[in-house]
Scaffold this motif. Structure first.
Motif, short mmCIF file in Angstrom:
data_model
loop_
_atom_site.label_atom_id
_atom_site.label_comp_id
_atom_site.label_asym_id
_atom_site.label_seq_id
_atom_site.Cartn_x
_atom_site.Cartn_y
_atom_site.Cartn_z
N ALA A 184 8.34 -1.30 -13.38
CA ALA A 184 9.03 -0.39 -12.83
C ALA A 184 8.90 0.98 -13.53
N GLN A 185 8.59 1.32 -14.45
CA GLN A 185 8.64 2.64 -15.27
C GLN A 185 7.56 3.46 -14.52
N TRP A 186 6.32 3.07 -14.17
CA TRP A 186 5.35 3.90 -13.54
C TRP A 186 5.94 4.55 -12.17
N VAL A 187 6.40 3.48 -11.24
CA VAL A 187 7.13 3.67 -9.95
C VAL A 187 8.16 4.71 -10.15
N GLN A 188 9.16 4.69 -11.00
CA GLN A 188 10.18 5.55 -11.39
C GLN A 188 9.84 6.79 -11.87
N THR A 189 8.58 7.01 -12.86
CA THR A 189 8.33 8.28 -13.36
C THR A 189 7.48 8.80 -12.28
N SER A 190 6.86 8.23 -11.36
CA SER A 190 6.17 8.75 -10.08
C SER A 190 7.01 9.42 -9.34
N LEU A 191 8.12 8.87 -8.97
CA LEU A 191 9.28 9.24 -8.02
C LEU A 191 9.81 10.38 -8.68
N GLN A 192 10.16 10.32 -9.80
CA GLN A 192 10.89 11.45 -10.67
C GLN A 192 9.99 12.65 -10.63
N ALA A 193 8.83 12.58 -10.65
CA ALA A 193 8.04 13.79 -10.66
C ALA A 193 7.88 14.53 -9.34
N VAL A 194 8.19 13.63 -8.29
CA VAL A 194 8.22 14.17 -7.17
C VAL A 194 9.57 14.70 -6.47
N LEU A 195 10.50 13.69 -6.80
CA LEU A 195 12.11 13.79 -5.93
C LEU A 195 13.06 14.15 -7.24
N GLY A 196 12.43 14.21 -8.54
CA GLY A 196 13.73 14.60 -9.54
C GLY A 196 14.36 13.20 -9.87
N ASN A 197 15.58 13.37 -10.48
CA ASN A 197 16.43 12.27 -10.82
C ASN A 197 16.80 11.27 -9.81
N ASN B 281 0.80 -1.37 -0.06
CA ASN B 281 -0.04 -0.06 0.07
C ASN B 281 0.93 1.23 -0.17
N ALA B 282 2.03 0.96 0.44
CA ALA B 282 2.96 2.25 0.62
C ALA B 282 3.18 2.50 -0.97
N THR B 283 3.63 1.62 -1.72
CA THR B 283 3.83 1.81 -3.08
C THR B 283 2.75 2.57 -3.97
N ALA B 284 1.71 1.74 -3.71
CA ALA B 284 0.09 2.35 -4.37
C ALA B 284 0.01 3.60 -4.14
N LEU B 285 -0.02 4.10 -2.75
CA LEU B 285 -0.12 5.54 -2.21
C LEU B 285 0.84 6.35 -2.86
N MET B 286 2.08 5.93 -2.70
CA MET B 286 3.18 6.92 -3.18
C MET B 286 3.01 7.01 -4.73
N CYS B 287 2.66 6.50 -5.31
CA CYS B 287 2.75 6.50 -6.75
C CYS B 287 1.33 7.47 -7.32
N LEU B 288 0.19 6.84 -6.70
CA LEU B 288 -1.04 7.60 -7.02
C LEU B 288 -1.17 9.09 -6.60
N VAL B 289 -0.27 9.59 -5.41
CA VAL B 289 -0.41 10.99 -5.17
C VAL B 289 0.44 11.68 -5.95
N SER B 290 1.26 11.12 -6.83
CA SER B 290 2.29 11.89 -7.45
C SER B 290 1.69 12.64 -8.55
N GLY B 291 0.44 12.10 -9.16
CA GLY B 291 -0.03 12.89 -10.22
C GLY B 291 0.29 12.05 -11.50
N VAL B 292 0.90 11.32 -11.64
CA VAL B 292 1.47 10.45 -12.89
C VAL B 292 0.33 9.39 -13.01
#
Length: 472
Positions: A332-345, A312-323
């Motif tokens: 992997a791409q959705w998780v990486q893209t989501s974190l990039q949108a929030v935390l950059g590279n 659920n941590a993964t699900a919420l973290m990615c869904l709140v990113s807006g991606v």
């Protein structure tokens, strides 16, 4: 043609077969034991801190960590992403519901493993589904089929998928985009080589380093999740609204149930927490406790840690990113893209490092995990070193091949093998439910009487002479 066959088998196995069997078995155990996964959760936390009843034995907490380490990893990241991207946000809800139901199945299988555990020559204990199937159901053939599925699942299915998932985390980097097939082959070869060095008897420093780093990586993953959620706290209510709306969109679910959030939630949740699959009992049997139900209660916590918290941590973290989750970003791409949108590279790099560490130790563990299964098939004695070396070479080759597979093939093969293993184990657990339920009620009765529970086989109608433990 091959993919169509795999898809057809995978689809039928999970819907309707496993969906019905998993839900029915979990609900049966839940009702018969009065919602053990909720009522006895505080007791599980209490027992987890207990020391082994023998000085050099495995403690309840150590056995929990062994089983948790084997299931926490790529499934918590890639599995969740795949479920939501292909099935919808509601997959997170159904993943959680099936995990809660599965807790009762986990309690049952691990309690049975304790009841029917065997005593080794060095005084330690071992066991698992193969042993309670053979000893309690008196079916060597049934037990052998289960062990074959276990070997296929851990030496082939899970390693193919783990290797694919690992190389997929590099898809966002320029060198991979330039030549995907070559990059995947190189990553697969390096991963296979490193695992090969370790499982062939070398690389102990690598193993110890990874075993030391991975727990910290798990903590870091939770910390990063909390940071992302705090940065977008205002979006959390809308995310929960989306999850529940999608989860109860029954018109969409029943319009295409095989690809719905319901089925994807069940598939990826099972891959992640392995509740009822028959893997955790192998670790649970090693614990030294005064009552089998103690380890059953402790092992339930693994499902809470794995799915209720980390998935659920993964699900919420990615869904709140807006991606937006899409089929093209599945994995992997959705998780990486989501974190990039929030935390950059830092985001994609963090996921790549986490996946490398998680998958490396998982791949090693999967191959070592097969040793007991091979021993069972070899008249309960470890095969020759030559045979084991050949088996591990095969396992290393599987890792290389997995990096080159299409995503759908990797998931289908792992799902089918894991599903077969789960189906066999749950059938055995239902057939032996009288023993597990009787053991549970014996534990509850002793606790109500103010005692620290101690198990005697005869108290629930078992013949002590047919067991290695619980005679006195």
């Amino acid at each position: 043609m091959v993919m169509q066959v795999l898809d057809a088998i995978d689809g039928f196995l999970y819907y309707p077969v496993l969906l019905i069997v998993m839900a029915a078995a979990g609900l049966y155990f839940t009702i018969r034991m009065g919602f053990v996964q909720v009522r006895m959760l505080p007791e599980g936390l209490r027992v987890m801190k207990a020391k082994p009843t023998e000085g050099n034995g495995t403690s309840p907490f150590q056995a929990l960590m062994i089983s948790t380490a084997s299931c926490v990893g790529t499934g918590n990241i890639i599995g969740v992403s795949t479920a939501i991207c292909l099935g919808g946000a509601g997959a997170a809800f159904w993943m959680t519901i099936m995990a809660l139901i599965g807790c009762a199945s986990s309690f049952t299988e691990c309690t049975l493993a304790q009841v029917y555990k065997k005593k080794a020559a060095d005084g330690t204990s071992y066991g698992g589904p193969a042993y309670y199937i053979e000893d309690a159901l008196k079916s060597k053939g049934f037990a052998t089929i289960f062990v074959v599925f276990l070997l296929l699942t851990y030496s082939c299915g899970f390693n193919l998928l783990c290797s694919y998932n690992t190389q997929s985390t590099f898809q966002t980097y320029a060198f991979y985009v330039a030549n995907p097939k070559l990059a995947a082959g190189i990553i697969g070869a390096v991963l296979a080589l490193l695992v090969g060095i370790c499982v062939m008897g070398g690389g102990k420093r690598i193993e110890k380093t990874a075993a030391f780093i991975v727990p910290f990586m798990g903590v870091a993953y939770v910390v990063v999740t909390v940071v992302v959620l705090l940065m977008h706290a205002g979006r959390i209510p809308a995310v929960f609204g989306r999850i529940f709306t999608d989860a109860f969109n029954f018109r969409a679910i029943f319009g295409g149930i095989a690809g719905s959030c319901l089925v994807y939630g069940i598939k990826r949740g099972l891959y992640s927490n392995e509740a009822g699959v028959g893997s955790a009992p192998n670790a649970a049997a090693a614990a030294v406790v005064s009552h089998p139900a103690k380890q059953g209660l402790v092992q339930m916590l693994s499902v809470y840690i794995d799915t209720i918290i980390l998935c659920n941590a993964t699900a919420l973290m990615c869904l709140v990113s807006g991606v937006e989750p899409t089929a093209e970003l599945a994995g992997a791409q959705w998780v990486q893209t989501s974190l990039q949108a929030v935390l950059g590279n830092f985001g994609p790099l963090f996921i790549t490092v986490a996946m490398l560490l998680f998958s490396f130790t998982t791949l090693i563990g999967n191959l070592y995990y097969c040793d007991n299964a091979l021993a069972y098939l070899n008249h309960k004695t470890m095969p020759s070193q030559g045979f084991l070396k050949g088996f591990r070479i095969y396992g290393v080759i599987v890792i290389f091949v997995g990096a080159l597979l299409p995503m759908a093939a990797a998931w289908d093969i792992a799902d089918i093998m894991m599903g077969g293993m789960c189906l066999l184990n749950l059938v055995a657990c239902v057939l032996l439910s009288r023993v597990a339920i009787g053991t549970y009620h014996d534990y509850v009765a002793q606790r109500k009487a103010g005692k620290e529970p101690v198990f005697h086989a005869k108290d629930i109608g078992l013949n002590p002479d047919e067991l290695d433990y619980w005679k006195d």
